[in-house]
Scaffold this motif. Sequence first.
Motif: not given
Length: 119
Positions: A45-51, A85-91
């Motif tokens: 598993v790759v947890l992919l941060p993002g804007l 991909a790990i992001v906030h709801d509004d992202e």
Amino acid sequence: STLGGERALVWGDSRQGLVHGAATPTGLRLLEPAPPHVADPTVDVVLLPGLAVDRRSVRMGQAAGDYDRTAQRLGWPSATTAVIAIVHDDEVVDEVPAEPHDLRATAICTPTQWIDVAH
């Protein structure tokens, strides 16, 4: 860190401690595993941060390309490696700019939702 003279993600034994890595494009120096680095591991598993990430699973990062280059080298995503991909709801947005080499997520995770992405 660098691999073959090119910026790349590297792995290390966490028992060796952490050191400040090279500066990011924004000047931030993140902690990363101390040398010696470990050869490319098998990754489930790759947890992919993002804007931001769009519903096609295209992720907007910080434009350094580390995840994209590593994904190409290791063949992510694959039948055995999920990319989340790990992001906030509004992202989670309708569309972000995409290049052919961009790493695509297999799922998107926010604090309130999980989105499976069909490729």
